[in-house]
Design a protein around this motif. Structure first.
Motif, PDB file in Angstrom:
ATOM      1  N   GLY A  92       0.816  -1.218   0.000  1.00 27.81           N
ATOM      2  CA  GLY A  92       0.000   0.000   0.000  1.00 27.81           C
ATOM      3  C   GLY A  92       0.845   1.262   0.000  1.00 27.81           C
ATOM      4  N   ARG A  93       1.859   1.278   0.851  1.00 28.97           N
ATOM      5  CA  ARG A  93       2.732   2.454   0.932  1.00 28.97           C
ATOM      6  C   ARG A  93       3.554   2.620  -0.347  1.00 28.97           C
ATOM      7  N   TYR A 148      -7.765  -3.525   0.181  1.00 32.93           N
ATOM      8  CA  TYR A 148      -7.606  -2.081  -0.061  1.00 32.93           C
ATOM      9  C   TYR A 148      -6.211  -1.836  -0.652  1.00 32.93           C
ATOM     10  N   HIS A 183     -14.859  -4.167   7.040  1.00 30.05           N
ATOM     11  CA  HIS A 183     -14.038  -3.389   7.975  1.00 30.05           C
ATOM     12  C   HIS A 183     -14.744  -3.539   9.306  1.00 30.05           C
ATOM     13  N   ASN A 238     -19.455   5.810   5.749  1.00 34.82           N
ATOM     14  CA  ASN A 238     -19.458   6.859   6.780  1.00 34.82           C
ATOM     15  C   ASN A 238     -18.779   8.137   6.265  1.00 34.82           C
ATOM     16  N   GLN A 283      -8.284  12.382   1.154  1.00 37.09           N
ATOM     17  CA  GLN A 283      -9.158  11.479   0.402  1.00 37.09           C
ATOM     18  C   GLN A 283     -10.445  12.182  -0.050  1.00 37.09           C
ATOM     19  N   SER A 372       1.013   5.509  11.924  1.00 32.21           N
ATOM     20  CA  SER A 372       0.509   5.118  10.608  1.00 32.21           C
ATOM     21  C   SER A 372       0.130   6.399   9.873  1.00 32.21           C
ATOM     22  N   TRP A 374      -2.662   7.428   9.200  1.00 31.35           N
ATOM     23  CA  TRP A 374      -3.853   8.032   9.823  1.00 31.35           C
ATOM     24  C   TRP A 374      -3.549   8.548  11.230  1.00 31.35           C
ATOM     25  N   GLY A 375      -2.339   8.353  11.716  1.00 30.29           N
ATOM     26  CA  GLY A 375      -1.999   8.778  13.080  1.00 30.29           C
ATOM     27  C   GLY A 375      -1.703   7.559  13.933  1.00 30.29           C
ATOM     28  N   TYR A 393      -6.693  -7.062  16.030  1.00 31.79           N
ATOM     29  CA  TYR A 393      -6.462  -5.649  16.343  1.00 31.79           C
ATOM     30  C   TYR A 393      -7.274  -5.271  17.572  1.00 31.79           C
ATOM     31  N   TRP A 394      -6.887  -4.162  18.198  1.00 32.27           N
ATOM     32  CA  TRP A 394      -7.657  -3.660  19.329  1.00 32.27           C
ATOM     33  C   TRP A 394      -8.791  -2.822  18.771  1.00 32.27           C
ATOM     34  N   GLY A 402     -18.775   1.256  17.675  1.00 28.69           N
ATOM     35  CA  GLY A 402     -17.396   1.324  17.165  1.00 28.69           C
ATOM     36  C   GLY A 402     -17.017   2.757  16.791  1.00 28.69           C
ATOM     37  N   GLY A 406      -9.633   7.491  15.072  1.00 31.09           N
ATOM     38  CA  GLY A 406      -8.591   6.874  15.877  1.00 31.09           C
ATOM     39  C   GLY A 406      -8.453   7.518  17.247  1.00 31.09           C
TER      40      GLY A 406
HETATM   41  C1  B12 Z   1      -7.815  -2.214   6.486  1.00 30.94           C
HETATM   42  C2  B12 Z   1      -8.226  -1.207   7.517  1.00 30.94           C
HETATM   43  C3  B12 Z   1      -8.181  -1.587   8.860  1.00 30.94           C
HETATM   44  C4  B12 Z   1      -7.581  -2.903   9.330  1.00 30.94           C
HETATM   45  C5  B12 Z   1      -6.040  -2.798   9.154  1.00 30.94           C
HETATM   46  C6  B12 Z   1      -5.298  -4.106   9.181  1.00 30.94           C
HETATM   47  C7  B12 Z   1      -5.174  -4.817   7.866  1.00 30.94           C
HETATM   48  N1  B12 Z   1      -3.991  -5.219   7.522  1.00 30.94           N
HETATM   49  O1  B12 Z   1      -6.095  -5.018   7.121  1.00 30.94           O
HETATM   50  C8  B12 Z   1      -8.067  -2.967  10.819  1.00 30.94           C
HETATM   51  C9  B12 Z   1      -9.277  -3.878  10.882  1.00 30.94           C
HETATM   52  C10 B12 Z   1      -7.039  -3.396  11.822  1.00 30.94           C
HETATM   53  C11 B12 Z   1      -8.517  -1.517  11.069  1.00 30.94           C
HETATM   54  C12 B12 Z   1      -8.748  -1.043  12.348  1.00 30.94           C
HETATM   55  C13 B12 Z   1      -9.317   0.196  12.620  1.00 30.94           C
HETATM   56  N2  B12 Z   1      -9.768   1.079  11.733  1.00 30.94           N
HETATM   57 CO1  B12 Z   1      -9.402   0.931   9.816  1.00 30.94          CO
HETATM   58  N3  B12 Z   1      -9.148   0.933   7.960  1.00 30.94           N
HETATM   59  C14 B12 Z   1      -8.661   0.074   7.107  1.00 30.94           C
HETATM   60  C15 B12 Z   1      -8.737   0.609   5.660  1.00 30.94           C
HETATM   61  C16 B12 Z   1      -9.912  -0.059   4.949  1.00 30.94           C
HETATM   62  C17 B12 Z   1      -7.452   0.445   4.837  1.00 30.94           C
HETATM   63  C18 B12 Z   1      -6.160   0.869   5.577  1.00 30.94           C
HETATM   64  C19 B12 Z   1      -4.930   0.636   4.718  1.00 30.94           C
HETATM   65  O2  B12 Z   1      -4.524  -0.492   4.511  1.00 30.94           O
HETATM   66  N4  B12 Z   1      -4.346   1.729   4.201  1.00 30.94           N
HETATM   67  C20 B12 Z   1      -3.246   1.712   3.240  1.00 30.94           C
HETATM   68  C21 B12 Z   1      -1.871   1.887   3.862  1.00 30.94           C
HETATM   69  C22 B12 Z   1      -0.860   2.206   2.785  1.00 30.94           C
HETATM   70  O3  B12 Z   1      -1.821   2.979   4.770  1.00 30.94           O
HETATM   71  P1  B12 Z   1      -1.198   2.763   6.262  1.00 30.94           P
HETATM   72  O4  B12 Z   1      -1.465   3.958   7.042  1.00 30.94           O
HETATM   73  O5  B12 Z   1       0.176   2.245   6.189  1.00 30.94           O
HETATM   74  O6  B12 Z   1      -2.176   1.574   6.738  1.00 30.94           O
HETATM   75  C23 B12 Z   1      -2.272   1.156   8.065  1.00 30.94           C
HETATM   76  C24 B12 Z   1      -3.089   2.111   8.933  1.00 30.94           C
HETATM   77  O7  B12 Z   1      -4.050   2.752   8.128  1.00 30.94           O
HETATM   78  C25 B12 Z   1      -3.685   1.177   9.957  1.00 30.94           C
HETATM   79  N5  B12 Z   1      -5.081   1.552  10.243  1.00 30.94           N
HETATM   80  C26 B12 Z   1      -6.165   0.958   9.767  1.00 30.94           C
HETATM   81  N6  B12 Z   1      -7.252   1.570  10.246  1.00 30.94           N
HETATM   82  C27 B12 Z   1      -6.819   2.586  11.030  1.00 30.94           C
HETATM   83  C28 B12 Z   1      -7.522   3.540  11.742  1.00 30.94           C
HETATM   84  C29 B12 Z   1      -6.837   4.499  12.468  1.00 30.94           C
HETATM   85  C30 B12 Z   1      -7.611   5.533  13.184  1.00 30.94           C
HETATM   86  C31 B12 Z   1      -5.426   4.494  12.494  1.00 30.94           C
HETATM   87  C32 B12 Z   1      -4.685   5.517  13.271  1.00 30.94           C
HETATM   88  C33 B12 Z   1      -4.710   3.539  11.759  1.00 30.94           C
HETATM   89  C34 B12 Z   1      -5.436   2.604  11.033  1.00 30.94           C
HETATM   90  O8  B12 Z   1      -3.659  -0.149   9.407  1.00 30.94           O
HETATM   91  C35 B12 Z   1      -3.157  -0.088   8.057  1.00 30.94           C
HETATM   92  C36 B12 Z   1      -2.452  -1.375   7.687  1.00 30.94           C
HETATM   93  O9  B12 Z   1      -1.337  -1.582   8.499  1.00 30.94           O
HETATM   94  C37 B12 Z   1      -8.994   2.143   5.934  1.00 30.94           C
HETATM   95  C38 B12 Z   1      -9.720   2.875   4.822  1.00 30.94           C
HETATM   96  C39 B12 Z   1      -9.048   4.163   4.379  1.00 30.94           C
HETATM   97  N7  B12 Z   1      -9.801   5.035   3.773  1.00 30.94           N
HETATM   98  O10 B12 Z   1      -7.870   4.406   4.555  1.00 30.94           O
HETATM   99  C40 B12 Z   1      -9.782   2.067   7.265  1.00 30.94           C
HETATM  100  C41 B12 Z   1      -9.809   3.286   8.201  1.00 30.94           C
HETATM  101  C42 B12 Z   1      -8.456   3.974   8.164  1.00 30.94           C
HETATM  102  N8  B12 Z   1     -10.045   2.684   9.533  1.00 30.94           N
HETATM  103  C43 B12 Z   1     -10.770   3.414  10.291  1.00 30.94           C
HETATM  104  C44 B12 Z   1     -11.087   3.130  11.664  1.00 30.94           C
HETATM  105  C45 B12 Z   1     -12.070   4.053  12.338  1.00 30.94           C
HETATM  106  C46 B12 Z   1     -10.508   2.046  12.334  1.00 30.94           C
HETATM  107  C47 B12 Z   1     -10.640   1.730  13.844  1.00 30.94           C
HETATM  108  C48 B12 Z   1     -10.431   2.943  14.741  1.00 30.94           C
HETATM  109  C49 B12 Z   1     -12.031   1.070  14.063  1.00 30.94           C
HETATM  110  C50 B12 Z   1     -12.382   0.827  15.511  1.00 30.94           C
HETATM  111  N9  B12 Z   1     -13.532   1.288  15.920  1.00 30.94           N
HETATM  112  O11 B12 Z   1     -11.650   0.209  16.267  1.00 30.94           O
HETATM  113  C51 B12 Z   1      -9.537   0.632  14.026  1.00 30.94           C
HETATM  114  C52 B12 Z   1      -8.198   1.109  14.620  1.00 30.94           C
HETATM  115  C53 B12 Z   1      -8.164   0.961  16.139  1.00 30.94           C
HETATM  116  C54 B12 Z   1      -6.774   1.007  16.710  1.00 30.94           C
HETATM  117  N10 B12 Z   1      -6.278  -0.127  17.186  1.00 30.94           N
HETATM  118  O12 B12 Z   1      -6.149   2.061  16.805  1.00 30.94           O
HETATM  119  C55 B12 Z   1     -11.234   4.678   9.585  1.00 30.94           C
HETATM  120  C56 B12 Z   1     -10.419   5.901  10.062  1.00 30.94           C
HETATM  121  C57 B12 Z   1     -11.203   7.190  10.021  1.00 30.94           C
HETATM  122  C58 B12 Z   1     -10.523   8.274  10.825  1.00 30.94           C
HETATM  123  N11 B12 Z   1     -11.042   9.454  10.725  1.00 30.94           N
HETATM  124  O13 B12 Z   1      -9.574   8.103  11.520  1.00 30.94           O
HETATM  125  C59 B12 Z   1     -11.026   4.284   8.078  1.00 30.94           C
HETATM  126  C60 B12 Z   1     -10.758   5.464   7.149  1.00 30.94           C
HETATM  127  C61 B12 Z   1     -12.324   3.545   7.621  1.00 30.94           C
HETATM  128  C62 B12 Z   1     -13.567   4.402   7.654  1.00 30.94           C
HETATM  129  N12 B12 Z   1     -13.968   4.919   6.524  1.00 30.94           N
HETATM  130  O14 B12 Z   1     -14.152   4.576   8.696  1.00 30.94           O
HETATM  131  N13 B12 Z   1      -8.646  -0.837   9.924  1.00 30.94           N
END
Ligand code: B12
Length: 425
Positions: A92-93, A148, A183, A238, A283, A372, A374-375, A393-394, A402, A406
């Motif tokens: 992804g990155r 994704y 998700h 959402n 986005q 990450s 997203w923070g 995940y937590w 939910g 974050g």
């Molecule tokens: C896949 C995914 C997940 C997976 C990631 C693991 C995996 N390998 O599949 C899981 C299920 C773990 C997940 C969890 C959560 N997620 Co999520 N996730 C996504 C999604 C669909 C893709 C992320 C990705 O792969 N990005 C691509 C790579 C290149 O970027 P990256 O930063 O390196 O990716 C990492 C982080 O994004 C991290 N991550 C994933 N979700 C989240 C959310 C937050 C808040 C943070 C800080 C990091 C994070 O996991 C990614 C893989 O390592 C996005 C959609 C989007 N629009 O981005 C939502 C998204 C980022 N997630 C979201 C949310 C809300 C969450 C949770 C907070 C849900 C919850 N109620 O617990 C949790 C995180 C809790 C925590 N422990 O801090 C929201 C964030 C919105 C915001 N304003 O912050 C999004 C945008 C979805 C949405 N439309 O609501 N998520």
């Protein structure tokens, strides 16, 4: 008489359209400025998604954008290189980095990554990573990372004019038709949107695919699922998936009128000042300007605007009385055992600040986070790690609901119960 009516109608249309236009213009300017301002933050890694959105925007500060690209080419580049050297999945990155370079019309063949002793072009690495993801999928039916990121990989290769292997694209078409992109407990509209843009790009590039009819069928299915995700208030999924969903619908050929309700929801969010996280703005901004990531394919970077100016933000000092609110925190471990904590926090504190306070006050509560795009992502509690390698995940919820943000962005405004549960996905 008829003539007079037409003149009145035209005058009415003019007066009705103008305030809206200027409102949208000023909202766009504010979001664009906020995104540009985020590039000054030296604490976190530069974010390729922010660069892409700045480059897809109509207004630019070309000097600042080029400085940011240089930061990506050093700091983000090194980060990807070290992830690759540690053998961790990074598709992804890598894809976002390629798209960021493409958005500045940078010569992609001139960028290489060093792994071990070997230096290879960036696009070769992306192709190899996609092969690894595909091979993993052959026996486990899901990618190493997630759908994704798999879609982002295809999209990045496609907008860079690189042929995507038909085996790689077929895995996504097949998944779009037979897998539920999830998700947590809900549909992942973000994933549907990214998959839609990736497959649409392949269709337009006339890339050879295994089965053309299946590709069309997958696109129709994705579009329908996105449309079906519409809530009563117009959001697709959402607040944070609507931007990508609108981008995807526009890319897949919907006209602007068909997306009007969702666009309206986005404008209304922007007006309410809902978007502060730079990743979220990145986005949404292209969608508000009726653009999508597919525009990167034909981007030429000629005769660009250079009029974006950053205003100084006035510092507003408010001294409201501090109201404290009670927060119950329940931690549910993987084996189902739970521990409860109580804490009083100043209203308006972020969940991250609240957890830090709890950690200071309670010797038996400890947590860790990972950075990450997203923070901060909550990764360890009381020594227990919810690891993505184990597909855990937590999950964080407030009063059973939910969180859609974050731990750093979610603000505690009233007394509530926060549940943090080690969950599988
Ligand atoms: C896949 C995914 C997940 C997976 C990631 C693991 C995996 N390998 O599949 C899981 C299920 C773990 C997940 C969890 C959560 N997620 Co999520 N996730 C996504 C999604 C669909 C893709 C992320 C990705 O792969 N990005 C691509 C790579 C290149 O970027 P990256 O930063 O390196 O990716 C990492 C982080 O994004 C991290 N991550 C994933 N979700 C989240 C959310 C937050 C808040 C943070 C800080 C990091 C994070 O996991 C990614 C893989 O390592 C996005 C959609 C989007 N629009 O981005 C939502 C998204 C980022 N997630 C979201 C949310 C809300 C969450 C949770 C907070 C849900 C919850 N109620 O617990 C949790 C995180 C809790 C925590 N422990 O801090 C929201 C964030 C919105 C915001 N304003 O912050 C999004 C945008 C979805 C949405 N439309 O609501 N998520």
């Amino acid at each position: 008489m008829k003539m007079l009516f037409c003149v009145f109608a035209a005058l009415f249309a003019l007066t009705a359209a103008n305030p809206c236009d200027s409102d949208h213009k000023s909202l766009l300017l504010r979001l664009n400025q906020e995104l540009l301002r985020s590039t000054k933050n030296q604490e976190s890694l530069p974010n390729p998604s922010v660069h892409i959105a700045l480059r897809l925007s109509t207004q630019h500060d070309l000097k600042k954008e080029s400085q940011y690209l240089n930061q990506l080419k050093t700091k983000f580049h090194e980060d990807i290189q070290s992830t690759l050297n540690n053998g961790k999945p990074v598709v992804g990155r890598l894809a976002l980095y390629v798209m960021a370079l493409r958005s500045s019309c940078h010569d992609l063949s001139s960028v290489s990554l060093l792994t071990g002793e070997k230096s290879e072009p960036l696009l070769t690495h992306l192709k190899k990573q996609m092969e690894l993801e595909k091979e993993y999928m052959a026996f486990s039916h899901r990618p190493l990372t997630n759908f994704y990121q798999y879609s982002l990989g295809i999209l990045a290769l496609c907008v860079s004019g690189v042929r995507v292997s038909s085996h790689v694209s077929h895995k996504l078409t097949h998944a779009a038709l037979h897998t539920h992109f999830k998700h947590g407990d809900s549909v992942s509209v973000d994933t549907l949107a990214m998959a839609g843009m990736a497959l649409q790009c392949l269709k337009e590039a006339a890339t050879p695919v295994k089965n053309k009819e299946e590709l069309d069928e997958a696109l129709t299915t994705i579009k329908q699922k996105i449309v079906d995700s519409q809530r009563a208030d117009g959001h697709l999924g959402n607040e944070f998936s609507t931007g990508l969903a609108v981008q995807a619908l526009l890319a897949m050929g919907s006209n602007v009128d068909e997306c009007a309700t969702s666009m309206k929801a986005l404008w209304s969010d922007a007006r309410k000042d809902s978007y502060h996280n730079a990743m979220a703005i990145s986005q949404i901004l292209p969608a508000l300007q009726q653009r999508s990531y597919l525009h990167l394919k034909n981007k030429e970077c000629l005769n660009e605007d250079d009029t974006l100016i950053l205003d100084d933000v006035p510092v507003v000092l408010t001294s409201l009385p501090i109201v404290r609110v009670k927060v119950d925190v329940e931690v549910v471990k993987a084996d189902g055992a739970s521990v409860d904590y109580q804490i009083d926090v100043p209203s308006g504190s972020s969940l991250l600040e609240s957890l830090m306070l709890l950690q200071q006050q309670q010797a038996n509560f400890k947590f860790e986070k990972e950075d990450s795009l997203w923070g901060p992502f909550l990764s360890v509690i009381n020594g227990e790690q919810a690891r993505q390698t184990d597909r855990r995940y937590w999950h964080v919820a407030s009063d059973g609901q939910g969180l859609t943000q974050g731990i750093k962005d979610y603000k505690i405004e009233a007394a509530q119960k926060i549940t943090i549960k080690n969950t599988s996905y």
